[in-house]
Write an enzyme that holds these catalytic residues in place. Structure first.
Site, PDB file in Angstrom:
ATOM      1  N   ARG A  93       0.763  -1.121  -0.033  1.00 41.79           N
ATOM      2  CA  ARG A  93       0.078  -0.085  -0.112  1.00 41.79           C
ATOM      3  C   ARG A  93       0.848   1.281  -0.104  1.00 41.79           C
ATOM      4  O   ARG A  93       2.055   1.170   0.202  1.00 41.79           O
ATOM      5  CB  ARG A  93      -1.036   0.025   1.184  1.00 41.79           C
ATOM      6  CG  ARG A  93      -2.084  -1.023   1.206  1.00 41.79           C
ATOM      7  CD  ARG A  93      -2.676  -1.229   2.440  1.00 41.79           C
ATOM      8  NE  ARG A  93      -1.927  -1.536   3.389  1.00 41.79           N
ATOM      9  CZ  ARG A  93      -2.198  -1.464   5.003  1.00 41.79           C
ATOM     10  NH1 ARG A  93      -3.312  -1.114   5.125  1.00 41.79           N
ATOM     11  NH2 ARG A  93      -1.430  -2.220   5.940  1.00 41.79           N
TER      12      ARG A  93
ATOM     13  N   LYS B  37       1.921   1.969   7.061  1.00 41.82           N
ATOM     14  CA  LYS B  37       2.429   1.167   8.491  1.00 41.82           C
ATOM     15  C   LYS B  37       3.066   1.917   9.298  1.00 41.82           C
ATOM     16  O   LYS B  37       3.778   2.964   8.925  1.00 41.82           O
ATOM     17  CB  LYS B  37       3.284  -0.104   7.913  1.00 41.82           C
ATOM     18  CG  LYS B  37       2.256  -1.130   7.359  1.00 41.82           C
ATOM     19  CD  LYS B  37       0.877  -1.536   7.999  1.00 41.82           C
ATOM     20  CE  LYS B  37       1.120  -2.181   9.325  1.00 41.82           C
ATOM     21  NZ  LYS B  37      -0.004  -2.770   9.951  1.00 41.82           N
TER      22      LYS B  37
ATOM     23  N   TYR C 144      -0.285   4.629  10.733  1.00 40.12           N
ATOM     24  CA  TYR C 144      -0.985   3.680  11.679  1.00 40.12           C
ATOM     25  C   TYR C 144       0.545   3.440  12.349  1.00 40.12           C
ATOM     26  O   TYR C 144       1.512   3.330  12.004  1.00 40.12           O
ATOM     27  CB  TYR C 144      -1.284   2.197  11.234  1.00 40.12           C
ATOM     28  CG  TYR C 144      -2.579   2.285  10.558  1.00 40.12           C
ATOM     29  CD1 TYR C 144      -3.670   2.315  10.905  1.00 40.12           C
ATOM     30  CD2 TYR C 144      -2.560   2.078   9.030  1.00 40.12           C
ATOM     31  CE1 TYR C 144      -4.934   2.594  10.462  1.00 40.12           C
ATOM     32  CE2 TYR C 144      -3.854   1.817   8.449  1.00 40.12           C
ATOM     33  CZ  TYR C 144      -5.098   2.312   9.150  1.00 40.12           C
ATOM     34  OH  TYR C 144      -6.140   2.273   8.458  1.00 40.12           O
TER      35      TYR C 144
ATOM     36  N   HIS D 193       0.001   2.045  16.201  1.00 38.42           N
ATOM     37  CA  HIS D 193      -0.065   0.654  17.051  1.00 38.42           C
ATOM     38  C   HIS D 193       0.892   0.706  18.267  1.00 38.42           C
ATOM     39  O   HIS D 193       1.503  -0.283  18.579  1.00 38.42           O
ATOM     40  CB  HIS D 193      -0.230  -0.402  16.240  1.00 38.42           C
ATOM     41  CG  HIS D 193      -1.498  -0.515  15.395  1.00 38.42           C
ATOM     42  ND1 HIS D 193      -2.746  -0.425  15.682  1.00 38.42           N
ATOM     43  CD2 HIS D 193      -1.416  -0.437  13.850  1.00 38.42           C
ATOM     44  CE1 HIS D 193      -3.681  -0.640  14.751  1.00 38.42           C
ATOM     45  NE2 HIS D 193      -2.782  -0.392  13.548  1.00 38.42           N
TER      46      HIS D 193
ATOM     47  N   GLU E 242      -5.130   4.908  14.025  1.00 37.32           N
ATOM     48  CA  GLU E 242      -5.927   4.003  14.598  1.00 37.32           C
ATOM     49  C   GLU E 242      -6.854   4.925  15.891  1.00 37.32           C
ATOM     50  O   GLU E 242      -7.587   4.143  16.467  1.00 37.32           O
ATOM     51  CB  GLU E 242      -5.296   2.953  15.102  1.00 37.32           C
ATOM     52  CG  GLU E 242      -4.219   2.835  16.255  1.00 37.32           C
ATOM     53  CD  GLU E 242      -2.953   3.320  15.473  1.00 37.32           C
ATOM     54  OE1 GLU E 242      -2.660   3.639  14.471  1.00 37.32           O
ATOM     55  OE2 GLU E 242      -1.916   3.251  16.405  1.00 37.32           O
TER      56      GLU E 242
ATOM     57  N   ASP F 225      -2.512  -6.994  15.414  1.00 39.27           N
ATOM     58  CA  ASP F 225      -1.723  -5.676  15.453  1.00 39.27           C
ATOM     59  C   ASP F 225      -1.902  -4.763  17.058  1.00 39.27           C
ATOM     60  O   ASP F 225      -1.191  -3.904  17.130  1.00 39.27           O
ATOM     61  CB  ASP F 225      -2.213  -4.723  14.115  1.00 39.27           C
ATOM     62  CG  ASP F 225      -3.692  -4.348  14.431  1.00 39.27           C
ATOM     63  OD1 ASP F 225      -4.474  -5.174  15.079  1.00 39.27           O
ATOM     64  OD2 ASP F 225      -4.070  -3.607  13.851  1.00 39.27           O
TER      65      ASP F 225
HETATM   66  N1  LIG Z   1      -4.409  -7.691  11.415  1.00 40.24           N
HETATM   67  C1  LIG Z   1      -4.634  -6.686  10.403  1.00 40.24           C
HETATM   68  O1  LIG Z   1      -4.205  -6.410   9.206  1.00 40.24           O
HETATM   69  C2  LIG Z   1      -5.762  -5.610  10.867  1.00 40.24           C
HETATM   70  C3  LIG Z   1      -6.505  -4.819   9.894  1.00 40.24           C
HETATM   71  C4  LIG Z   1      -7.542  -3.983  10.441  1.00 40.24           C
HETATM   72  C5  LIG Z   1      -7.744  -3.934  11.812  1.00 40.24           C
HETATM   73  N2  LIG Z   1      -6.995  -4.861  12.539  1.00 40.24           N
HETATM   74  C6  LIG Z   1      -7.307  -4.844  14.195  1.00 40.24           C
HETATM   75  O2  LIG Z   1      -8.610  -5.546  14.328  1.00 40.24           O
HETATM   76  C7  LIG Z   1      -9.180  -5.321  15.715  1.00 40.24           C
HETATM   77  C8  LIG Z   1     -10.468  -4.975  15.746  1.00 40.24           C
HETATM   78  O3  LIG Z   1     -10.753  -3.627  14.885  1.00 40.24           O
HETATM   79  P1  LIG Z   1     -12.189  -3.100  14.672  1.00 40.24           P
HETATM   80  O4  LIG Z   1     -12.081  -2.189  13.718  1.00 40.24           O
HETATM   81  O5  LIG Z   1     -13.181  -4.217  14.466  1.00 40.24           O
HETATM   82  O6  LIG Z   1     -12.605  -2.843  16.259  1.00 40.24           O
HETATM   83  P2  LIG Z   1     -14.119  -2.175  16.534  1.00 40.24           P
HETATM   84  O7  LIG Z   1     -13.786  -1.200  17.749  1.00 40.24           O
HETATM   85  O8  LIG Z   1     -14.865  -1.858  15.532  1.00 40.24           O
HETATM   86  O9  LIG Z   1     -14.793  -3.701  17.383  1.00 40.24           O
HETATM   87  C9  LIG Z   1     -13.975  -4.097  18.622  1.00 40.24           C
HETATM   88  C10 LIG Z   1     -15.066  -4.924  19.094  1.00 40.24           C
HETATM   89  O10 LIG Z   1     -14.313  -5.617  20.146  1.00 40.24           O
HETATM   90  C11 LIG Z   1     -15.407  -5.821  21.222  1.00 40.24           C
HETATM   91  N3  LIG Z   1     -14.802  -6.297  22.445  1.00 40.24           N
HETATM   92  C12 LIG Z   1     -14.009  -5.681  23.310  1.00 40.24           C
HETATM   93  N4  LIG Z   1     -13.923  -6.375  24.238  1.00 40.24           N
HETATM   94  C13 LIG Z   1     -14.186  -7.627  24.146  1.00 40.24           C
HETATM   95  C14 LIG Z   1     -14.296  -9.052  24.828  1.00 40.24           C
HETATM   96  N5  LIG Z   1     -13.614  -8.854  25.836  1.00 40.24           N
HETATM   97  N6  LIG Z   1     -14.972  -9.801  23.906  1.00 40.24           N
HETATM   98  C15 LIG Z   1     -15.483  -9.772  22.844  1.00 40.24           C
HETATM   99  N7  LIG Z   1     -15.644  -8.704  22.201  1.00 40.24           N
HETATM  100  C16 LIG Z   1     -14.998  -7.580  22.804  1.00 40.24           C
HETATM  101  C17 LIG Z   1     -15.907  -4.175  21.275  1.00 40.24           C
HETATM  102  O11 LIG Z   1     -17.048  -3.969  21.949  1.00 40.24           O
HETATM  103  C18 LIG Z   1     -16.248  -4.133  19.608  1.00 40.24           C
HETATM  104  O12 LIG Z   1     -17.262  -4.213  19.514  1.00 40.24           O
HETATM  105  C19 LIG Z   1      -8.293  -3.970  15.962  1.00 40.24           C
HETATM  106  O13 LIG Z   1      -7.132  -4.504  17.040  1.00 40.24           O
HETATM  107  C20 LIG Z   1      -7.593  -3.574  14.627  1.00 40.24           C
HETATM  108  O14 LIG Z   1      -6.359  -2.783  15.020  1.00 40.24           O
HETATM  109  C21 LIG Z   1      -6.137  -5.584  12.187  1.00 40.24           C
END
Ligand SMILES: NC(=O)c1ccc[n+]([C@@H]2O[C@H](COP(=O)([O-])OP(=O)(O)OC[C@H]3O[C@@H](n4cnc5c(N)ncnc54)[C@H](O)[C@@H]3O)[C@@H](O)[C@H]2O)c1
Length: 366
Positions: free
Chosen positions: A15, A75, A94, A96, A118, A270
């Site tokens: 990206r 990143k 980003y 993190h 983020e 992440d």
């Molecule tokens: N690996 C990757 O390439 C990549 C890409 C994008 C996002 N992410 C990551 O994915 C994760 C989720 O992102 P998102 O945008 O969906 O966040 P979001 O805030 O939209 O959703 C997170 C959800 O987790 C819930 N939550 C909190 N504690 C919890 C628990 N104990 N049990 C169950 N649910 C719980 C919250 O209530 C919320 O609904 C983040 O860490 C983000 O950085 C990773």
């Protein structure tokens, strides 16, 4: 302002922080844009496209950092980039921070203005610069999970959609946020049986309203998680505690309770991951196996679909980039409370409470 767009150097990251459309808008606002040669190639944008939009192409990453007041990237900076960042330089990307003490220390040392995509947060608590990448990662999680459920790659040998006469696969989604809902939607689309757990009842009510009947909701607690991991084929980790390390919802001992070949796609990697055994992997070597459970923990999943991801990301970052360039970071953050929440490390101090707490430090007010 001079704005620099370096080429991403993290493993398999194709990206880029800005499209030619973004360059065009900045130049129209009388800013100078430096793009590192080849920075956009992985996303299908070439030097000539940037030049036509008004950018100057520079040969090296060192030149881009040295000549720019603001760096816009994708990143978090990796070790090779730490020394390129200058005192007082705005770095908009980003970060993190909660998952890397080394990065946090390096950015404190740099005395730069680190504004993290983020943690930019709207009044209703949504994270506008995380949303598009979460949408991509959530949808991809099912694509990847379905692939690693195949036997030749050590999965359980289950086809998520099933076939007539054979039950569909079962998918457990932890977190009903953006990742969770997109994952649930894709899994449901393939015909899988989906269970989605969250601690936020509003989210669960919403999911219950919009999803088909083969997506069921449940409250996220240890009892329920222990129950569901025994029967599900694919587990998606999509929880987030804003700015903090993800909670370990699946502990090491729980792996033994899963069927051999169960696949975990921990999208939350992440932020440290929501599975105790999660450690970051790359697109080159995306999985590892512990106790016969396949772990897919790629920290930059959207990097594998760079065209979709770059356009989705820059659609939402550009308005903030323009504000920062037009007003400078202090005035832009004063005027825009969502952007102000993105300030993480400023001139050598952590200014974001949860990050300071993660490293047992006192936050300083920006
Ligand atoms: N690996 C990757 O390439 C990549 C890409 C994008 C996002 N992410 C990551 O994915 C994760 C989720 O992102 P998102 O945008 O969906 O966040 P979001 O805030 O939209 O959703 C997170 C959800 O987790 C819930 N939550 C909190 N504690 C919890 C628990 N104990 N049990 C169950 N649910 C719980 C919250 O209530 C919320 O609904 C983040 O860490 C983000 O950085 C990773």
């Amino acid at each position: 302002m001079t704005v620099g767009i370096p080429k991403e150097i993290k493993n398999n990251e194709s990206r880029v922080g800005m499209t030619p459309a973004g360059v065009f808008e900045l130049v129209k606002n009388n800013h100078t844009v430096y793009v590192q040669s080849g920075a956009g190639e992985g996303s299908g944008f070439f030097n000539q496209d940037y030049q036509q939009a008004g950018a100057t192409i520079l040969d090296t990453i060192g030149q881009v950092y040295a000549m720019s007041d603001m760096i816009v990237k994708v990143k978090e900076p990796i070790a090779e980039e730490y020394s390129l960042i200058q005192e007082g330089q705005i770095v908009f990307t980003y970060f993190h921070f909660a998952s890397s003490e080394a990065l946090t220390k390096a950015m404190i040392k740099s005395k730069a203005i680190c504004i993290a995509y983020e943690t930019v947060e709207d009044e209703d608590g949504t994270l506008p610069l995380l949303t598009p990448m979460s949408e991509v990662a959530g949808r991809m999680a099912i694509q990847q999970g379905a692939k690693y459920l195949e036997k030749p790659v050590k999965g359980k040998g289950v086809l998520l959609g099933g076939v007539p006469g054979v039950s569909p696969g079962r998918v457990l989604v932890l977190g009903a946020g953006t990742v969770g809902i997109q994952a649930a939607k894709m899994a449901a689309g393939l015909g899988a049986q989906v269970t989605i757990l969250d601690v936020n009842m509003k989210r669960l009510r919403y999911v219950n309203d919009i999803m088909p009947s083969h997506v069921v909701t449940g409250f996220s607690n240890e009892f329920n998680i222990r129950k569901h991991i025994k029967t599900n084929d694919l587990i998606i980790g999509g929880v987030l505690l804003k700015g903090a390390k993800a909670p370990n919802l699946i502990t090491r001992d729980m792996l033994k309770e899963m069927h051999p070949g169960t696949v975990i796609v921990d999208v939350a990697v992440d932020q440290g991951g929501c599975v105790e055994t999660t450690k970051p992997t790359t697109h080159e070597d995306p999985i590892y196996i512990i106790d016969d459970v396949v772990h897919y923990c790629v920290a930059n999943m959207p990097g594998a679909v760079p065209y979709t991801s770059t356009v989705a990301l820059t659609n939402v970052t550009l308005p903030y980039v323009l504000k920062l360039a037009n007003l400078g970071w202090r005035s832009a953050c004063k005027m825009d409370k969502s952007l102000e929440k993105g300030l993480n490390v400023v001139e050598g101090e952590i200014v974001y409470k949860e990050i300071a707490e993660t490293f047992h430090l006192e936050p300083v007010l920006a």
